[in-house]
Design an enzyme around this catalytic site. Structure first.
Site: not given
Ligand code: NAD
Length: 298
Positions: A65-66, A94, A169, A244
């Site tokens: 999740l975000p 994260t 991390k 972030k």
């Molecule tokens: P994203 O915004 O693409 O995906 C998050 C998903 O969570 C969305 O589809 C959203 O609809 C869903 N969501 C939000 N609240 C919700 C709820 N209450 N119930 C169900 N679903 C819900 O984000 P991402 O890029 O996939 O990143 C996810 C996590 O991974 C973050 O914490 C980010 O910091 C970490 N991360 C991302 C990357 C990257 O390159 N994108 C790399 C390492 C770590």
């Protein structure tokens, strides 16, 4: 075959859930976004009506999740009440260390086995099963946590107890942000002094200035073929994501009274990068801001 509940199927979670489904596991998917859910179903997952529905009876619950507020909400609304006793509940998002420790304590009290397992590696690694997981969990649970993360992983490493994965991390990413800025500044100065930047990369890579940001992910186009600098800073690790993580690091530093002045500077510089409109560009693109070559980020 293991039954996974997977909550959060965005850029990262979507690829991870697809990898689990392709490995033959049952994946019960839940997301607030109908599009994200539809993509997961197309990749082999089963759609659940709600997060509570997804976690009921699952052996493993994964959240991606975000931010901490989303994780806290999903734990209160679904995971704590709905997951089967003794289930592994693994948060791969994260988030801040305090929220990670809070939900882990609540999960343990509810008879669950919690782990925080944030990842290193972006969307490409998520889709290819090539992530590095940094895990905070009870020592006795680690073998099981490692086994269920394995299909999505290049590496699974235990950092310590609850919250330790998140701590590792953000410390790693603060170091990465600082070292990238150092590489950008050194290259910018080398150019100003009339050195050939590519030659400087060769020299520093064989000298004490060597670091991953310079040698393996060079912000100057040319020396590292696979680096985002060679494709207009597209893809890679977005500046907004780095911002972030730097904010999380500063929040954590304040909470324990750690002195992290370069981390604070790095946060300020990536806030500027984001404010200038380049938050979706790879974080190594900061070099073009320092050089005053915003045209190379357009
Ligand atoms: P994203 O915004 O693409 O995906 C998050 C998903 O969570 C969305 O589809 C959203 O609809 C869903 N969501 C939000 N609240 C919700 C709820 N209450 N119930 C169900 N679903 C819900 O984000 P991402 O890029 O996939 O990143 C996810 C996590 O991974 C973050 O914490 C980010 O910091 C970490 N991360 C991302 C990357 C990257 O390159 N994108 C790399 C390492 C770590």
């Amino acid at each position: 075959m293991t039954c996974y509940a997977f909550i959060g199927l965005g850029n990262m979670g979507g690829g991870m859930a697809a990898v689990l489904a392709a490995a033959g596991h049952e994946v019960r998917a839940s997301d607030l976004s109908a599009d994200a859910l539809a993509r997961a179903v197309a990749a082999g997952a089963t759609s659940s009506a709600s997060a509570l529905d997804a976690v009921s009876g699952a052996e493993v619950v994964i959240t991606m999740l975000p931010a901490g507020t989303h994780v806290h909400e999903v734990y209160q609304q679904a995971v704590l009440a709905g997951a089967a006793r003794n289930a592994l509940v693994i948060d791969c998002s994260t988030i801040d260390v305090d929220t990670a420790r809070l939900v882990a304590g609540q999960a343990t009290a509810a008879g669950l086995r919690p782990a925080d397992a944030p990842v290193s590696g972006g969307v490409t690694a998520a889709a290819a099963g090539g992530l590095t997981f940094m895990v905070g969990c009870a020592e006795d649970d680690f073998a099981d946590v490692e086994a269920v993360l394995r299909p999505m992983a290049k590496t699974v490493v235990r950092a310590g107890d609850a919250g330790a994965g998140q701590a590792a991390k953000i410390c790693n990413n603060m170091l990465l942000g600082i070292s990238m800025i150092g590489a950008c500044e050194a290259l910018s100065l080398a150019e100003g002094l009339g050195l050939d930047p590519e030659r400087f990369v060769e020299i520093a890579s064989a000298s004490s200035g060597q670091c991953w940001s310079l040698t393996s992910y060079c912000p100057w186009p040319g020396p590292v073929a696979a680096a985002p600098s060679n494709r207009g800073y597209e893809g890679g690790f977005a500046g907004a994501m780095m911002l972030k993580d730097l904010k999380l690091a500063q929040g954590a530093a304040a909470s324990v009274g750690a002195s992290t002045p370069l981390g604070a500077q790095a946060e300020a510089l990536y806030a500027l990068f984001d404010r200038l409109g380049y938050g979706e560009k790879d974080f190594s693109g900061l070099i073009q801001v320092l050089r005053g070559r915003l045209d190379l980020l357009a």
